[in-house]
Scaffold this active site. Structure first.
Site, short mmCIF file in Angstrom:
data_model
loop_
_atom_site.label_atom_id
_atom_site.label_comp_id
_atom_site.label_asym_id
_atom_site.label_seq_id
_atom_site.Cartn_x
_atom_site.Cartn_y
_atom_site.Cartn_z
N GLU A 105 -4.90 8.54 18.45
CA GLU A 105 -5.51 9.87 18.57
C GLU A 105 -6.51 10.13 17.43
O GLU A 105 -7.60 10.65 17.65
CB GLU A 105 -4.41 10.94 18.57
CG GLU A 105 -3.59 11.00 19.85
CD GLU A 105 -2.67 9.79 20.05
OE1 GLU A 105 -2.30 9.13 19.06
OE2 GLU A 105 -2.33 9.49 21.21
N GLU A 122 -9.15 -1.45 6.18
CA GLU A 122 -7.95 -1.66 6.98
C GLU A 122 -8.30 -1.78 8.46
O GLU A 122 -7.75 -2.59 9.18
CB GLU A 122 -6.99 -0.49 6.77
CG GLU A 122 -5.73 -0.58 7.61
CD GLU A 122 -4.72 0.52 7.29
OE1 GLU A 122 -5.13 1.57 6.78
OE2 GLU A 122 -3.53 0.28 7.53
N SER A 165 1.02 6.34 2.86
CA SER A 165 1.67 7.30 3.75
C SER A 165 2.93 7.89 3.14
O SER A 165 3.62 7.24 2.36
CB SER A 165 2.07 6.60 5.06
OG SER A 165 0.93 6.20 5.76
N GLN A 173 0.84 -1.20 0.00
CA GLN A 173 0.00 0.00 0.00
C GLN A 173 0.88 1.25 0.00
O GLN A 173 1.59 1.50 0.98
CB GLN A 173 -0.87 -0.05 1.26
CG GLN A 173 -1.76 1.15 1.44
CD GLN A 173 -2.54 1.06 2.76
OE1 GLN A 173 -2.73 -0.01 3.31
NE2 GLN A 173 -2.98 2.18 3.25
#
Lengths: 394, 372
Positions: free
Chosen positions: A364, A231, A116, A113
């Site tokens: 978070e 995911e 990021s 993937q």
């Protein structure tokens, strides 16, 4: 009409009769299973499925397990199965589905993937990798990071910016990238464990044919959201036995090594044992909801729970071991194909579990998602939604 | 992995349609008869219990007899259904002797067995809601702990919950389990000032009282343990109900309350606290359902499932109530706002039928994780 449990069982037994696992090559069996529609029964006919309810996969899995049939090692091909496949199914052309789903499921082609980037982690839509149209191709330049399996992958799902003049979410397109292209360079990224489980991927003038674009130009974010949702719904399919997670090894150590026991560690162990058992039950309840066709929002929280538990339990384990906790098994840089917590020592578990609250969405960010989507709390005001990506401060 | 480490069967952790229907009926009744101002007013009167509410809950809906077989006059349901009633009672913190009479006392009597005799007759009366009974032990008694029994029907028991409204007191003594009429000569029930006004406590003093001997000492000890185990297990569902109410109201409040020109619920530090609480609540639900199902099916795993649920849910209810008070700001500190009722109930519940610590000690024993 969609097949029922009896029909699915009958087809599974037919497959086993025609391709006895004991005498059939593993890959051949998996191909036959895919062609029989028993790979993922909720997929369409012709794409490894039967258009059946997802819950009937249990019938197939139970029959095949009883017959000792080979499985497709979902751990090794997890990204393909869990993320690429549902996205291709949802947004791919007929040609793309026919081309990619079978070798993906059989495990002949491993996926990774390319999402990021060094400057776009939790704020993924801020990504800077560019894709510029050139005739029938796109030319891609940029850098991706935290890419597991990139050194093994034949294909990648990739998001790249195709219009910097639009606000960040609207200028992104989604591609299927050939990892054997000469412009693709994979470099191991060594982590705190000493291993290189992840990679950096540098993309320099990579040519991707437009036929490998997934979804319309500029709608890559919408496609990526499907990938990301899948995911995070990785839990829920399988039963975890009591003490099945990281609490297992530390409980075993406690039982076998009375010399290590202290009152302080006893209290902490009991608290964590209870929390691990409750997390197991919460996962089991989620699984039962899925089977009953009433998926609950608990899935959004399970990753949070397991990240915290893994970190606390492995931290306790290192401390419990005392002098032995001061040691570490092996700092040699290795490139593991699988991340297996249970087969490693306590120090490794402690260090590796630090990633559990970062990978796949930080805790978070997940807390924000729970607060806004499950509890309906208002979003924080934001100033990046209507500004062209090129005008955002970086 | 030890022999006891594997649960014998996978519990059913969902709610059935019948259970959801029961929930709707109980919730509607409590909304009608036990809203927050009514509960607050009642706790300040001499009679916190509303007999009409009890009658409607116990016999109208049939909730008092859920654990009791039909042949003994009950509904022939199970701990799963009783747990749903307790979730709703937790959500409303209405004073009602449900946990003490319809669960603990009833389960204790059922454990004695037998289809006739005084224990069976009393079970039938409790199942109809016509009378209530309490087990005469301090509310903080844990199922796994050693139970102190009075030598005979002379002595004092402090902190008995709901004793002031009970018709019958089930008194464990060295001779066995007695059923004593609350109005009998030699029985004094003196109310205490409780932290939790919605579950009143009393000191019970027996001096030369008389009662009916229901069981000998051994049978009594076994039955009392079973009654307390059911009480502890289903208390987890009450704690779940408390926590759910606290979270729901806190989310509602922080969405509406504006400070710094924004709803306070949009601030990330507050959102994260509520999201963590949500995760605790969904986890508490799984734990509470696990205990209720294990009790309902008579699973050998029940003592561990109950200990796990109590060790976990006590803290969740208290945390939820404390967050509710804090995130309501000054309003949360007022007598008018019901948050304090939930905080008091949650804190008292964290001691009832054993603290989280005593249940963790039970886990140590049952999961074979011995102390140093």
């Amino acid at each position: 009409m969609s097949p029922d449990a009896a029909e699915v069982r009958r087809r599974t037994r037919e497959l086993l009769a025609a391709h006895p696992p004991a005498t059939t090559d593993r890959t051949d069996f998996l191909k036959a299973r895919f062609d029989a529609g028993l790979a993922w029964v909720h997929y369409p006919v012709g794409l490894g499925g039967l258009d059946a309810p997802r819950s009937l996969q249990q019938v197939v899995d139970a029959e095949l397990a009883a017959a000792d049939a080979p499985d497709n090692d979902p751990r090794r091909i997890g990204i393909g199965l869990g993320m690429a496949a549902p996205t291709i199914l949802g947004f791919g052309t007929d040609e793309q589905k026919q081309r990619f789903l079978r070798p993906l499921w059989v495990g002949e082609e491993v996926w990774c993937q390319l999402f990021s980037e060094p400057g776009a982690g939790s704020d993924l839509a801020a990504l800077a990798t560019r894709a510029v149209r050139d005739g029938d191709d796109w030319i891609v330049d940029g850098q991706k990071v935290w890419t597991s399996s990139a050194h093994l992958a034949r294909w990648a799902i990739l998001i790249a910016r195709t219009d910097p003049g639009l606000p960040k979410h609207r200028g992104i397109s989604y591609f299927l990238c050939d990892m054997t292209d000469p412009g693709v360079e994979v470099r191991p990224l060594r982590q705190i464990t000493g291993e290189a489980e992840f990679n950096e991927v540098f993309l320099s003038g990579v040519r991707i044919p437009d036929s490998h674009r997934l979804g319309p130009v500029g709608e890559g974010w919408k496609v990526a959201r499907t990938t990301l949702m899948n995911e995070r719904v990785s839990i829920g399919g399988s039963r975890i036995p009591r003490e099945g997670g990281m609490i297992g090894p530390v409980s075993a150590t406690w039982r076998e090594r009375p010399d290590l026991r202290t009152h302080d560690t006893h209290q902490r162990l009991l608290t964590l044992w209870v929390e691990a058992e409750v997390a197991r039950l919460t996962g089991e309840r989620l699984r039962q909801q899925l089977v009953a066709g009433q998926p609950g929002p608990e899935g959004s929280g399970m990753k949070l729970a397991f990240a915290r538990l893994n970190q606390e339990i492995s931290g306790l384990e290192v401390e419990l071991l005392g002098d032995e906790g001061l040691l570490y098994g092996d700092w040699t840089m290795r490139r593991p194909e699988l991340v297996d917590f249970t087969g490693r020592d306590a120090g490794y578990r402690y260090l590796r579990s630090k990633g559990n609250s970062i990978e796949g969405g930080t805790s978070e960010v997940l807390l924000n998602i729970v607060a806004e989507r499950v509890l309906g709390l208002p979003a924080e005001p934001r100033n990046d939604k209507d500004v062209a990506w090129k005008d955002l401060s970086r | 992995m030890t022999a006891t480490a594997q649960p014998p069967a996978t519990p059913d952790l969902l709610y059935s349609q019948d259970e959801e229907d029961l929930r709707s009926a109980v919730r509607a009744l409590l909304a009608d008869r036990a809203d927050a101002p009514t509960v607050i007013a009642a706790t300040e009167s001499d009679t916190p219990y509303d007999p009409r509410l009890w009658e409607a809950l116990a016999s109208g809906i049939g909730a008092a007899g859920l654990l009791v077989p039909e042949k003994l006059g009950g509904q022939g349901a199970s701990h799963r259904e009783a747990a749903v009633v307790l979730e709703e009672l937790g959500r409303s913190v209405a004073p009602a002797p449900y946990l003490t009479s319809a669960v603990v006392a009833t389960e204790t009597l059922l454990a004695l067995g037998g289809d006739d005799g005084p224990a069976a007759a009393l079970v039938g009366e409790l199942a109809s809601g016509a009378r209530t009974a309490v087990l005469a032990v301090p509310l903080g008694t844990a199922p796994a702990g050693s139970q102190k029994a009075t030598a005979s029907l002379d002595g004092t028991v402090r902190g008995v919950a709901d004793a002031a409204v009970a018709d019958v007191l089930l008194v464990p003594t060295a001779e066995g389990l007695y059923a004593v009429e609350a109005t009998a000569p030699g029985v004094a029930v003196v109310p205490l000032v409780p932290l939790d006004l919605t579950r009143p406590l009393a000191t019970l003093t027996l001096s030369g009282a008389t009662g009916t001997l229901l069981a000998d000492a051994d049978a009594s000890a076994t039955a009392v343990r079973r009654g307390l185990l059911a009480g502890a297990g289903l208390l987890a569902s009450e704690q779940l109900g408390i926590a759910e109410w606290c979270l729901t109201e806190t989310v509602r409040h922080t969405r509406e309350r504006h400070q710094f020109n924004r709803p306070v619920g949009s601030f990330q530090s507050l959102k994260h606290r509520m999201a963590r609480l949500w995760l605790e609540v969904v986890s508490a639900r799984a734990a509470a359902r696990g205990a209720a199902d294990a009790l309902a099916t008579g699973s050998p795993d029940a003592p561990l499932a109950v200990a796990v649920a109590q060790a976990y849910c006590s803290g969740v209810a208290v945390h939820a109530a404390e967050e509710c008070v804090q995130l309501h700001g000054g309003i949360g500190m007022t007598w008018e706002h019901p948050a304090h009722l939930y905080l008091k109930r949650a804190k008292a519940d964290s001691i009832a039928y054993g603290t989280a610590g005593s249940h963790r000690a039970a886990v140590a024993e049952l999961a074979e994780l011995p102390a140093p």
